[in-house]
Motif scaffolding. Structure first.
Motif, PDB file in Angstrom:
ATOM      1  N   PRO A 115       0.824  -1.217   0.000  1.00 12.60           N
ATOM      2  CA  PRO A 115       0.000   0.000   0.000  1.00 12.60           C
ATOM      3  C   PRO A 115       0.853   1.260   0.000  1.00 12.60           C
ATOM      4  CG  PRO A 115       0.046  -0.955   2.193  1.00 12.60           C
ATOM      5  CD  PRO A 115       0.723  -1.944   1.283  1.00 12.60           C
ATOM      6  N   HIS A 116       0.409   2.237  -0.782  1.00 14.18           N
ATOM      7  CA  HIS A 116       1.115   3.519  -0.854  1.00 14.18           C
ATOM      8  C   HIS A 116       0.086   4.645  -0.781  1.00 14.18           C
ATOM      9  CE1 HIS A 116       3.275   6.709  -3.480  1.00 14.18           C
ATOM     10  NE2 HIS A 116       3.463   6.943  -2.202  1.00 14.18           N
ATOM     11  N   PRO A 117      -0.125   5.207   0.407  1.00 16.23           N
ATOM     12  CA  PRO A 117      -1.071   6.321   0.528  1.00 16.23           C
ATOM     13  C   PRO A 117      -0.400   7.661   0.238  1.00 16.23           C
ATOM     14  CG  PRO A 117      -0.332   5.653   2.694  1.00 16.23           C
ATOM     15  CD  PRO A 117       0.353   4.736   1.706  1.00 16.23           C
ATOM     16  N   THR A 118      -1.163   8.566  -0.359  1.00 18.14           N
ATOM     17  CA  THR A 118      -0.722   9.945  -0.548  1.00 18.14           C
ATOM     18  C   THR A 118      -1.825  10.858  -0.022  1.00 18.14           C
ATOM     19  OG1 THR A 118      -1.625  10.112  -2.789  1.00 18.14           O
ATOM     20  CG2 THR A 118       0.627   9.290  -2.578  1.00 18.14           C
ATOM     21  N   MET A 119      -1.749  12.122  -0.324  1.00 21.07           N
ATOM     22  CA  MET A 119      -2.725  13.064   0.199  1.00 21.07           C
ATOM     23  C   MET A 119      -4.149  12.737  -0.263  1.00 21.07           C
ATOM     24  SD  MET A 119      -3.146  15.793   2.081  1.00 21.07           S
ATOM     25  CE  MET A 119      -1.500  16.551   2.140  1.00 21.07           C
ATOM     26  N   ASN A 120      -4.286  12.332  -1.537  1.00 21.23           N
ATOM     27  CA  ASN A 120      -5.621  12.111  -2.109  1.00 21.23           C
ATOM     28  C   ASN A 120      -5.799  10.736  -2.744  1.00 21.23           C
ATOM     29  OD1 ASN A 120      -6.769  15.030  -1.956  1.00 21.23           O
ATOM     30  ND2 ASN A 120      -4.758  15.287  -2.909  1.00 21.23           N
ATOM     31  N   THR A 121      -4.844   9.837  -2.567  1.00 16.59           N
ATOM     32  CA  THR A 121      -4.928   8.530  -3.216  1.00 16.59           C
ATOM     33  C   THR A 121      -4.413   7.435  -2.295  1.00 16.59           C
ATOM     34  OG1 THR A 121      -2.686   8.425  -4.169  1.00 16.59           O
ATOM     35  CG2 THR A 121      -4.331   9.720  -5.380  1.00 16.59           C
ATOM     36  N   ILE A 122      -4.778   6.216  -2.647  1.00 13.05           N
ATOM     37  CA  ILE A 122      -4.139   5.045  -2.046  1.00 13.05           C
ATOM     38  C   ILE A 122      -3.919   4.034  -3.169  1.00 13.05           C
ATOM     39  CG2 ILE A 122      -6.360   4.044  -1.320  1.00 13.05           C
ATOM     40  CD1 ILE A 122      -4.787   2.888   1.101  1.00 13.05           C
ATOM     41  N   THR A 123      -2.702   3.536  -3.278  1.00 15.31           N
ATOM     42  CA  THR A 123      -2.311   2.624  -4.346  1.00 15.31           C
ATOM     43  C   THR A 123      -1.898   1.286  -3.745  1.00 15.31           C
ATOM     44  OG1 THR A 123      -1.544   4.451  -5.731  1.00 15.31           O
ATOM     45  CG2 THR A 123      -0.702   2.267  -6.264  1.00 15.31           C
ATOM     46  N   ALA A 124      -2.238   0.201  -4.439  1.00 13.24           N
ATOM     47  CA  ALA A 124      -1.861  -1.135  -3.970  1.00 13.24           C
ATOM     48  C   ALA A 124      -1.572  -2.021  -5.169  1.00 13.24           C
ATOM     49  CB  ALA A 124      -2.956  -1.742  -3.104  1.00 13.24           C
ATOM     50  N   LEU A 125      -0.773  -3.065  -4.938  1.00 13.61           N
ATOM     51  CA  LEU A 125      -0.460  -4.055  -5.966  1.00 13.61           C
ATOM     52  C   LEU A 125      -1.507  -5.155  -5.911  1.00 13.61           C
ATOM     53  CD1 LEU A 125       1.543  -5.032  -8.144  1.00 13.61           C
ATOM     54  CD2 LEU A 125       2.753  -6.270  -6.328  1.00 13.61           C
ATOM     55  N   VAL A 126      -2.210  -5.357  -7.015  1.00 10.68           N
ATOM     56  CA  VAL A 126      -3.265  -6.367  -7.095  1.00 10.68           C
ATOM     57  C   VAL A 126      -2.666  -7.665  -7.606  1.00 10.68           C
ATOM     58  CG1 VAL A 126      -5.492  -6.951  -8.129  1.00 10.68           C
ATOM     59  CG2 VAL A 126      -4.970  -4.575  -7.542  1.00 10.68           C
TER      60      VAL A 126
END
Length: 221
Positions: free
Chosen positions: A59-70
């Motif tokens: 998981p990689h959260p930022t100010m307005n997003t959250i990203t993950a490897l599916v």
């Protein structure tokens, strides 16, 4: 009855999410999740998934997003970014650069979706009160990111202020890279109904089944 493998909710308005709160979200029944906390009662993202179907990691959260490897049980890995875009023009400009920064850190097939609070074209709104400069800026960033918007089936607009003479906009989008499209050529994006939100939920089926009827043909004898 839809039982999605991955659920992404924007504007949770929850600063500290727990598994008990996630369990009580209608229609989810998932216990594996990442989240971006709300600031007070503003914003917030929940990203939950069914571990029996798919795994999410990194998981990689930022100010307005959250990203993950599916990591599907069957298939290749790809990056997923869920967004909840800001309201003010100044914050929107920073948010677009945030998307560029996220992409630079995550190479490979990528899908980015959520409430962008941005229009892609003037046709994404039902009146002429439009910030065309912001639309042009957003389109330029999409070109820079080398992503294209998926066609939404079933509805033209995704948000309404629900007044007697409503303002309606398409501010919820799904963008994908070419390599993601190549991996999932049968993907289908559809709009669903909701009685509890001013946004319509979006359903992305990456392996949609298309039934084709028999075609009428002339034959030469």
């Amino acid at each position: 009855m839809v039982r999605p493998a991955i659920v992404c909710l924007q504007e949770t308005k929850v600063e500290h999410l727990t598994v008990d709160i996630v369990r009580h979200c209608p229609g989810i029944n998932l216990e594996n999740y990442f989240y971006l906390p709300a600031t007070g009662t503003r914003g917030g993202i929940l990203l939950a998934w069914d571990e029996t179907i798919v795994g999410l990691s990194n998981p990689h959260p930022t100010m307005n997003t959250i990203t993950a490897l599916v990591k599907p049980k069957n298939g290749g890995h790809w990056w997923f970014t869920c967004v909840y875009g800001p309201q003010t023009d100044m914050d929107k400009v920073a948010f677009m650069q945030e998307l560029v920064d996220v992409r630079e850190l995550h190479a490979g097939p990528w899908a980015i979706m959520g409430d962008f609070n941005l229009l892609v074209s003037p046709q994404d709104k039902n009146n002429d009160v439009i910030n065309r400069r912001m639309i042009a800026r957003f389109r330029n960033k999409a070109n820079q990111l080398e992503v294209k918007e998926m066609y939404l089936n079933g509805r033209k607009f995704t948000w309404s202020n629900e007044r007697q003479r409503p303002t309606m906009e398409k501010i919820d989008h799904v963008f994908t890279t070419n390599c993601w499209d190549d991996a999932y050529p049968a993907a289908l994006l559809t709009a669903m109904g909701s009685a509890v939100s001013d946004h319509c939920p979006l359903l992305l089926d990456i392996n949609a089944y298309f039934a084709y009827g028999k075609r009428f043909r002339f034959e030469s004898f």
